[in-house]
Write a protein that holds these residues in place. Structure first.
Motif, PDB file in Angstrom:
ATOM      1  N   ALA A 237      44.524  36.979  41.044  1.00  0.00           N
ATOM      2  CA  ALA A 237      43.184  37.438  40.679  1.00  0.00           C
ATOM      3  C   ALA A 237      43.063  38.955  40.748  1.00  0.00           C
ATOM      4  O   ALA A 237      42.279  39.556  40.001  1.00  0.00           O
ATOM      5  CB  ALA A 237      42.141  36.775  41.577  1.00  0.00           C
TER       6      ALA A 237
ATOM      7  N   ALA B 193      43.271  40.546  37.414  1.00  0.00           N
ATOM      8  CA  ALA B 193      42.318  40.223  36.350  1.00  0.00           C
ATOM      9  C   ALA B 193      41.612  41.470  35.824  1.00  0.00           C
ATOM     10  O   ALA B 193      41.225  41.529  34.653  1.00  0.00           O
ATOM     11  CB  ALA B 193      41.290  39.204  36.856  1.00  0.00           C
TER      12      ALA B 193
ATOM     13  N   SER C 205      37.839  35.319  38.612  1.00  0.00           N
ATOM     14  CA  SER C 205      39.181  34.769  38.677  1.00  0.00           C
ATOM     15  C   SER C 205      39.396  33.943  39.948  1.00  0.00           C
ATOM     16  O   SER C 205      39.948  32.842  39.891  1.00  0.00           O
ATOM     17  CB  SER C 205      40.194  35.917  38.585  1.00  0.00           C
TER      18      SER C 205
ATOM     19  N   ASN D  83      42.768  31.314  34.784  1.00  0.00           N
ATOM     20  CA  ASN D  83      41.978  32.165  35.665  1.00  0.00           C
ATOM     21  C   ASN D  83      42.394  33.628  35.602  1.00  0.00           C
ATOM     22  O   ASN D  83      41.601  34.521  35.828  1.00  0.00           O
ATOM     23  CB  ASN D  83      42.117  31.676  37.103  1.00  0.00           C
TER      24      ASN D  83
END
Lengths: 475, 475, 475
Positions: free
Chosen positions: B290, B293, B322, B347
């Motif tokens: 994440a 992201a 995410s 994600n």
């Protein structure tokens, strides 16, 4: 079963004085020679640079330094981690690589400066000399690959000093006398480094190396570390081959050709690795090494108008040859020619280097024998015998490929090697050496012999029992 | 408990012929097409370059190559190591990544060259085509993340060929026909790669994947290796987004915006990871994925005057979305939509990519459905069914996420997998397969059953006993 | 022997609210301040850049960005992995490094922008501010090294905010008020970061840290990961020292000087490491750290006409001093001055930084005391006491150097830590915490005590027995 004799074998490998003396003497000689001989080149010296009239942005630093950094990563991370595939030689692989590279790049600056032409008795240094020194260092590290695991750091330093010197001579003959073009060093770096290393390995042949055979292999995580080395070499090879070519389209084209050669080489390497395995399983040794052969083979011709098409053919063939070498030639080299080539540098740098030289349509390589006569070979064999003197603390046959001779190794790395040990007597203290771990046990009751047959190196077992209730210590 | 049936399940995964045939055919086709279609561009060709009048330093090599090298590191180290988080799929993660990337970049050069406009029937190559090819390769690797562990290398090569082709078509439609700007590829690379991969994963849905569920997780060291991938992606994302933008302030600004987006994203990722865990402990899955992201989300708008302020807001939100995706959406995707997304590319690349496109105020993405109709989706579903043909040696459900099907794996990696095994008879030789380790034991006396309950996968135990004194072999 | 009290000790380390609140508040403040205060500089802003008349290739991006990327790698990979040497603090080392670096570089942009001079009330950002922010972040990470393993992530974020602020003040005093030149940051980055960290470590002194002493050491693989950090720091240090110097010969010369200083330092480090070990074995701690001291020491004088000769002398001495520091000074610092310096930053950054300042003939450093008075020290001690407030979830003495407090840790990493555990009762379910692994056992019969004496941390043993036949679970 107890390693009672280990201490004896290790006595001569104590580096407490040998290594510091060698390092200090070499570095002090280097510092003195640098003080006397070396000065900044015109792009690095404040006065010389500002004397002429140009923009600060014209400094060659901006056009060479990114390439230099890529090459630098290949030398220290690429070569260093590529050799960490051995299960318990990781510290030495990356650590000795670090040491001899740090020495070689200094010594290479002097030797190459001497042969490339001095300026009023001075060697000029700048980003171009840094790249050249790293190139020469690469050659030493290739040779290191051939003798990996079987030498002491002092031996390696001695080898580095000799090899750098001969490298500079060889480079001078090829590039200056014969006028060969070899920007990516198929000949000067790879072929030279490989055959130099192989000859040293030949002289240092150990008939009883099978004693440490079980350590001359990889474990899962060591193969993962080695892939870091492989990928950095692979990714930055376009920078390597193009680092020292002429600016402009030459440099651009060399990088591009190498990129395609490597891509094609990777596919043929995977294909051949599966094809030559009886169960079709890929072999990490091939992937880690042969996939790089395309970079070696594109070293000489990379800067020419080889075209992507030509580059891909070169890379494709290099991958095939290299895997075949690992599979079929390396065992013959050891059994027939008595060359124990730990990393298979003959397959990665030797054959692809020769192929690269041929691709470069370089007849020079054919003239080599005539020019050198047997002089070079004799010098290398001399070096080999110098390296065989029993003063460097080389490891015994049984302690090759083993970090713990030269490094403090944490006792925590205990699980990957094994020995079957048993307590000789109840109620006694006993010490075992399992791999390089000392385990101290007190047996509480009567000993019971173990009756377990293990595949070699699979398991470790310490049993120390009471009559009705044994206690086991697993490591 | 003995793995008697293993040999059967593995029969079709033998790559001895499948992989070499696929690789050789593809590479030979590529070489022929390169020979016919590809030539150096004007910055790489010696004649063309020297024909016009400019300084060698004006060659685009000096203004694009450092960016290219950063992108190259992201493709091979970044994506490769990011996927090594699986406990025993490290060789495959980094090795198949290597293989399909090497193929995809060659094929992408042809496909993109074809769509980007040919010059007198020729595709021109140089540093810009190298970057574009690496971008397209990145898209394939994103899709690889969705099916990671569940496909054979031959399936992946087939997928790569299809995906690269569709990527080039999609890129052509978005950039050339619709005139969209998408330098960092929020749409063309990330959204496309993610949803392509998800659709393939949908078609390849395995209802019995739980059989290899215990391997679909990480161990300590595999998470450390994955962090190498994460950090290289994170650090070089500014280079990725700016690699192909216009020179000057554009490239400068894109790098800067991406840098701030990523920094803000990292803080929100850590915050959300702790917040969504019941005990406040950080989850490596979130940190590894994440935190990136922000780079995806800044892909489209990064080159615009987004300002650092705007970039930070984008990154901050991307991190939150995410992590929430990993925590709450992925399980739903699997249970409801039957999409088993190994790396959670939805994600990391899917949602942030869509967000990036929206941030870029790109209505094109909304028009997508109309333009493509269902054509693209149908093609992907066709590909999925092609990939499902039982000719590629795909792994069985129980042998997913397992290196040893396709790779020679050292028996030394023995400690991370486990099985409870017992000797069936005293005084008998018996062989056990524990993970991918063969252990050979001779039981000396009478067998005694074990009565130990272990948390799944925690421990490994071999017991082989005598009546009064059992011997244990720990692995 | 059972870790009954563990839950209690851990209660306050729950980060579920503390960490998100801190991250969100800090990031939102940052975003607001960026919105109000920050704008693109003239090389990054589309209007400003195109307003003046120059080639796109004159943008400073092309002359600074490659250096920036090298520095960026040092910050995230170099510092991050260098600290992974601890056996089970790898997630925290690389993960907290990631978190506080992402915060510090944003906060540093504001603080440095404020002190470096604002433009019409605005802070200008571009590649130069990115490098400066990374430099400041480096200083915070040096301090992190001193307190590694003993702080919660929230404490670290608080420390980062304070330290970045003081760094900017200190940098302003040294560079702007005193006119010192310190391009590579011997003083501003290394000396400041080291002594800041040491003072914080002093305030956070834990008299009972011996409780987690067994975790404050390395294992084989953690040392390998740390070498990744070391080598990236070593290779890119020439970029670090030259990243912000004047263009042209200055930048070129700084890189060259640093390169030679590091090479010489490496040889003296290996020499001293062998010399100071009673058995001549090399110590990974020295190689990982002291070999870098040459880069620190060349930080101030690197851009001057130090010559390669001078650089090598500086590096040579720095390596010697640093190894001696690790060997003899660190134990004294702990026992006498109560400074528990986990990574030995005093030896790597402190002493070599002071040495670098002296080499730079910088009298400023001598004047420091007069200028600052005791103000700086008092502020740091204040910070220390703020950091000691029992609100941050700092680890207990026994749970220092332990990932599992703050991270979800896979139970698979089970072999490197150990405890001797025994079943208290037959026929009972019992849970053990071994390291951070929970093992659940059912004892089938009567418990038999173990009577085995192990070297600390060597082995792990779970015994759970029947009268005549015990079952062992090895971990």
């Amino acid at each position: 079963m107890q390693n009672c004799g280990y201490a004896q074998m290790y006595t001569n490998t104590n580096m407490r004085l040998k290594l510091p003396i060698t390092c200090f003497i070499l570095e002090i000689i280097l510092i003195i020679l640098f003080g006397v001989l070396v000065e900044y080149d015109k792009e690095t010296d404040a006065r010389k640079w500002h004397h002429s009239n140009h923009s600060e942005y014209d400094n060659d630093f901006y056009y060479r330094y990114p390439s230099f950094q890529d090459v630098h990563v290949m030398i220290f991370i690429g070569f260093g981690f590529l050799m960490t595939f051995l299960q318990r030689y990781g510290f030495s692989s990356v650590g000795f690589n670090f040491l001899i590279a740090a020495l070689a790049l200094q010594w290479a600056t002097l030797m190459q400066g001497f042969f490339h032409g001095m300026h009023g008795g001075k060697i000029h240094v700048g980003v171009e000399s840094m790249i050249n020194a790293d190139f020469c260092t690469g050659s030493v590290l290739i040779s290191f690959g051939a003798v990996l695991g079987k030498t002491s750091p002092v031996q390696l330093l001695v080898m580095a000093v000799f090899e750098v010197t001969l490298f500079a001579v060889n480079e001078f003959i090829l590039l200056s006398l014969l006028g060969t073009k070899d920007a990516g060093g198929s000949m000067t770096i790879h072929t030279f480094g490989a055959y130099f290393g192989l000859m040293v390995a030949r002289v240092l042949y150990r008939p009883n190396l099978h004693k440490s055979k079980h350590k001359n292999s990889s474990v899962y995580h060591s193969d993962m570390f080695a892939m870091i080395g492989t990928l950095y070499l692979w990714m930055f090879w376009p920078s390597f081959n193009s680092a020292i070519t002429a600016h402009g389209d030459d440099q651009h084209r060399t990088a591009l050709n190498t990129y395609y050669s490597l891509a094609a080489c990777t596919l043929s390497t995977y294909a051949m690795s599966a094809l030559t395995a009886h169960d079709g399983k890929l072999d990490m040794v091939h992937i880690q090494n042969a996939a790089l052969a395309g970079g070696v083979a594109a070293g000489t011709a990379g800067e020419m108008m080889l075209t992507p098409f030509g580059s891909m053919i070169v890379g494709f063939l290099a991958g095939i040859i290299s895997v075949l070498g690992y599979k079929y030639l390396s065992p013959i080299l050891e059994s027939k020619l008595k060359i124990q080539d730990t990393c298979g540098v003959h397959n990665l740098h030797g054959m692809p280097g020769v192929m690269g030289a041929i691709v470069g349509a370089v007849t020079a390589s054919l003239a080599t024998k005539e020019i050198y006569g047997d002089g070079l070979i004799q010098i290398i064999f001399c070096l080999g015998f110098i390296m065989k003197l029993p003063i460097y603390g080389a490891p015994s046959d049984a302690s090759c490929f083993e970090d713990s001779i030269y490094w403090e190794v944490s006792s925590k790395k205990l699980l990957e090697t094994s020995k079957l040990c048993i307590c000789p007597q109840p109620k006694k203290h006993c010490n075992y050496t399992i791999g390089y771990v000392n385990v101290h046990l007190i047996c509480s009751r009567q000993f019971q012999p173990l009756d377990v047959d293990l595949e070699p190196h699979h398991c470790v077992l310490l049993a120390c029992g009471k009559a009705a209730f044994p206690n086991e210590v697993s490591i």
